[in-house]
Design an enzyme around this catalytic site. Structure first.
Site, mmCIF file in Angstrom:
data_model
loop_
_atom_site.group_PDB
_atom_site.id
_atom_site.type_symbol
_atom_site.label_atom_id
_atom_site.label_comp_id
_atom_site.label_asym_id
_atom_site.label_seq_id
_atom_site.Cartn_x
_atom_site.Cartn_y
_atom_site.Cartn_z
ATOM 1 N N TYR A 1 0.840 -1.193 0.000
ATOM 2 C CA TYR A 1 0.000 0.000 0.000
ATOM 3 C C TYR A 1 0.874 1.242 0.000
ATOM 4 O O TYR A 1 2.004 1.226 0.462
ATOM 5 C CB TYR A 1 -1.019 0.010 1.130
ATOM 6 C CG TYR A 1 -0.525 -0.137 2.555
ATOM 7 C CD1 TYR A 1 0.152 0.890 3.199
ATOM 8 C CD2 TYR A 1 -0.806 -1.285 3.288
ATOM 9 C CE1 TYR A 1 0.567 0.774 4.512
ATOM 10 C CE2 TYR A 1 -0.399 -1.416 4.603
ATOM 11 C CZ TYR A 1 0.284 -0.389 5.213
ATOM 12 O OH TYR A 1 0.693 -0.512 6.524
ATOM 13 N N CYS A 2 0.361 2.317 -0.601
ATOM 14 C CA CYS A 2 1.089 3.574 -0.788
ATOM 15 C C CYS A 2 2.489 3.323 -1.356
ATOM 16 O O CYS A 2 3.497 3.723 -0.771
ATOM 17 C CB CYS A 2 1.181 4.355 0.530
ATOM 18 S SG CYS A 2 1.631 6.100 0.320
ATOM 19 N N PRO A 3 2.569 2.647 -2.523
ATOM 20 C CA PRO A 3 3.884 2.335 -3.085
ATOM 21 C C PRO A 3 4.607 3.579 -3.574
ATOM 22 O O PRO A 3 3.989 4.546 -4.016
ATOM 23 C CB PRO A 3 3.545 1.402 -4.261
ATOM 24 C CG PRO A 3 2.160 1.815 -4.671
ATOM 25 C CD PRO A 3 1.462 2.203 -3.397
#
Length: 274
Positions: free
Chosen positions: A145-147
């Site tokens: 997540y949130c790469p």
């Protein structure tokens, strides 16, 4: 990298034990306040540690999800509040096992290149865990997540993400560190949020396809039962090594005067984006 971590003074503000008593919105208002004070020379370089309980911090792009309301209702049903931050990035999980560190640096002589800010935080984390025979990489971990290009990982599993905020000649480099608990369970929560909030619709923005197995905590990766306090001690040791004077403090009088205005701006932007 060394020169930004090395400061004449480091002030340390510890808000890691106040997670139940203040919101993540206050944290973002605090970092804006610190950027303004450090950037104008009213305070020295500052490191702030903060923890928030059961909070999902959404990015601006997340507010464009077609079924955002339903997604947020799902998070609430799981016991999580959700807020929208005023910067880039996507949804992240904050809980009592996630330590956030902000380094607020002054742009004294010339502007700080954005990668230099990221590299400074990466270097700090490497030094904090230098005795472990592992390589801490900074590269995008697909499926997290949130790469981003400064995802921190060990053996391909992400345990931290870095962001930046710039205001009035001050730079806040922020990191969330998954200290303990299950990284994959946190990722599963975000995966379900996106599935509900997107609901199979085509979107202009490509939201991440979460693969929970690519995320882990430091405790899982290093086979150590780390606490937030353990990691704080490592942080303090590095700040001490990289300054002539390390001291604990809170917001000074100048900052206390600035804070209400910056906090209100964060609240207003959050309400507008929500």
């Amino acid at each position: 990298m060394e020169t930004l971590l090395r400061q004449p003074q480091w002030r340390f503000i510890d808000q890691s034990a106040a997670g139940n008593h203040f919101s993540a919105l206050q944290s973002f208002g605090t970092d804006d306040t610190l950027c303004a004070s450090v950037g104008t020379g009213e305070a020295p370089a500052t490191a702030r540690a903060w923890v928030h309980h059961n909070t999902i911090v959404l990015g601006i792009q997340d507010t464009k999800l077609p079924f955002l309301k339903e997604g947020r209702q799902f998070l609430e049903a799981q016991g999580y509040q959700s807020i929208v931050r005023n910067s880039g990035g996507l949804a992240v999980v904050l809980d009592e096992g996630v330590l956030n560190i902000s380094l607020i640096l002054p742009e004294t002589v010339k502007s700080i290149d954005i990668n230099r800010g990221y590299d400074t935080m990466w270097l700090l984390i490497q030094k904090m865990f230098a005795e472990f025979d592992v390589q801490i990489e900074a590269r995008e971990i697909v499926g997290s997540y949130c790469p981003g290009s400064y995802d921190l990982s060990i053996s391909g599993k992400k345990f931290a993400g870095i962001s930046q905020r710039r205001l009035k000649k001050g730079v806040a480099v922020q990191i969330y560190l998954c200290v303990n608990g299950s990284g994959s369970e946190r990722a599963e929560l975000i995966k379900q949020f996106y599935e509900i909030a997107k609901n199979g619709e085509q979107t202009k923005f490509a939201y991440p396809e979460i693969v929970p197995e690519v995320m882990a905590s430091l405790s899982e990766l290093l086979a150590e039962n780390f606490t937030v306090a353990d990691v704080l001690l490592r942080l303090l040791n590095q700040l001490k090594e990289n300054s002539d004077f390390l001291f604990a403090g809170q917001l000074n009088a100048y900052e206390l005067g600035l804070f209400p205005g910056y906090y209100q701006r964060v609240i207003d932007r959050n309400e507008k984006l929500s």
